[in-house]
Write an enzyme that holds these catalytic residues in place. Structure first.
Site, mmCIF file in Angstrom:
data_model
loop_
_atom_site.group_PDB
_atom_site.id
_atom_site.type_symbol
_atom_site.label_atom_id
_atom_site.label_comp_id
_atom_site.label_asym_id
_atom_site.label_seq_id
_atom_site.Cartn_x
_atom_site.Cartn_y
_atom_site.Cartn_z
ATOM 1 N N SER A 43 -18.520 44.763 -12.422
ATOM 2 C CA SER A 43 -19.976 45.311 -12.505
ATOM 3 C C SER A 43 -20.940 44.221 -11.986
ATOM 4 O O SER A 43 -20.750 43.186 -12.239
ATOM 5 C CB SER A 43 -20.431 45.618 -13.978
ATOM 6 O OG SER A 43 -21.590 46.003 -13.833
ATOM 7 N N TYR A 101 -20.580 42.937 -22.543
ATOM 8 C CA TYR A 101 -20.019 43.788 -21.507
ATOM 9 C C TYR A 101 -20.110 42.874 -20.271
ATOM 10 O O TYR A 101 -19.195 43.081 -19.398
ATOM 11 C CB TYR A 101 -20.938 45.120 -21.568
ATOM 12 C CG TYR A 101 -20.835 45.883 -20.015
ATOM 13 C CD1 TYR A 101 -19.452 46.607 -19.868
ATOM 14 C CD2 TYR A 101 -21.698 45.883 -19.046
ATOM 15 C CE1 TYR A 101 -19.340 47.602 -18.633
ATOM 16 C CE2 TYR A 101 -21.328 46.569 -17.806
ATOM 17 C CZ TYR A 101 -20.305 47.479 -17.737
ATOM 18 O OH TYR A 101 -19.827 48.083 -16.451
#
Ligand code: NAP
Length: 250
Positions: free
Chosen positions: A146, A160
């Site tokens: 990501s 995350y």
């Protein structure tokens, strides 16, 4: 357009979102598909049907990537389908927006279990099958990281972001480790992509953050899938250890 490919791909989290688009794109490119999901069987079976309509074999396995026994079962099912030649390490989770000083140990543990341990376990099983060192004939792995790994996700989910930074390092390290064993390892780093994952964090997140994207829009899962299929394909035959941003410039 990628020319037709053969082989068998495992797509983790292939029932919805980016994984579903990737499974369907792989099927269109000629891969047989073994996909995993965690809970939503109906969504997974719909993707299986879509793959089969493209003329390939496809199956779905309920398997939590954070549980080693489930990962072993996923690969055992794939082994019964044929020789695994590709892995897309896509399954991943986020959690509600939170500052770091409010994070519980359980939440951080779960984030790392699914996003990091899961990617490592699946990569391990893939290497054991693909590596020429183990008698395999090579293959290709694409990890779904990501842009959060670079941006850090302050005030939303630093846990995350850190889990995805670990996926980036897994990609670079493993790529170099198995480069002479017939395996390429790469990652895509999606930006804001229109999937249901954002419902986990806060309603309206995509709309709120769209102005921060230089291209002025969010991405579609199919746009990430196209990059993944390219990295899997022989068109990317000299590409390994790459972290490919698919983020509209964000
Ligand atoms: P999504 O729409 O929420 O879909 C997630 C998929 O992963 C579902 O099929 C889900 O299964 C499966 N899954 C979740 N936890 C799992 C587990 N423990 N074991 C096995 N499967 C599991 O998510 P997405 O947006 O497509 O995200 C896919 C990947 O892209 C993730 O790694 C995410 O971090 C990354 N990513 C997404 C974005 C974005 O903006 N969407 C941006 C950057 C990176 P069920 O259907 O059974 O629940």
């Amino acid at each position: 357009m990628i020319t037709a490919m053969g082989g068998l791909v495992i797509v983790t989290g292939g029932g919805r979102g980016i994984g579903a688009a990737t499974a369907l794109a792989c099927a269109s490119a000629g891969f047989d598909v073994c996909l995993s999901y965690r809970a939503n069987e109906a969504a997974a079976q719909q993707v299986v049907a879509g793959c089969q309509q493209a003329g390939v074999r496809a199956t779905a396995v309920r398997a939590d990537v954070g549980v080693e026994a489930d990962v072993l079962e996923l690969f055992a099912v794939a082994d019964r389908m044929g020789t695994v030649t590709a892995l897309v390490n896509n399954a991943g989770i986020v959690a509600p927006a939170s500052r770091l000083d409010d994070l519980s140990a359980d939440r951080i543990d779960q984030m790392m279990r699914v996003n990091v341990l899961g990617a490592f376990l699946c990569a391990r099983e893939a290497v054991r099958r693909m590596s020429t060192r183990h008698g395999g004939t090579g293959g290709s792995i694409v990890n779904v990281s990501s842009r959060a790994a670079v941006l850090g996700s302050a005030g939303e989910y630093v846990d995350y972001a850190a889990s995805k930074a670990a996926v980036d390092t897994l990609t670079v390290g493993l790529a170099r480790e198995v480069a002479r064993e017939g395996i390429r390892v790469n990652a895509v780093r999606p930006g804001l992509i229109d999937t249901e994952i954002h419902e986990t964090t806060s309603p309206g997140r995509l709309e709120r953050l769209t102005p921060t994207v230089p291209m002025g829009r969010v991405g579609a899962p199919e746009e990430v899938a196209a990059a993944i299929v390219w990295l899997l394909s022989d068109a990317a035959s000299f590409v390994t250890g790459a972290l490919l941003d698919v983020s509209g410039g964000r």
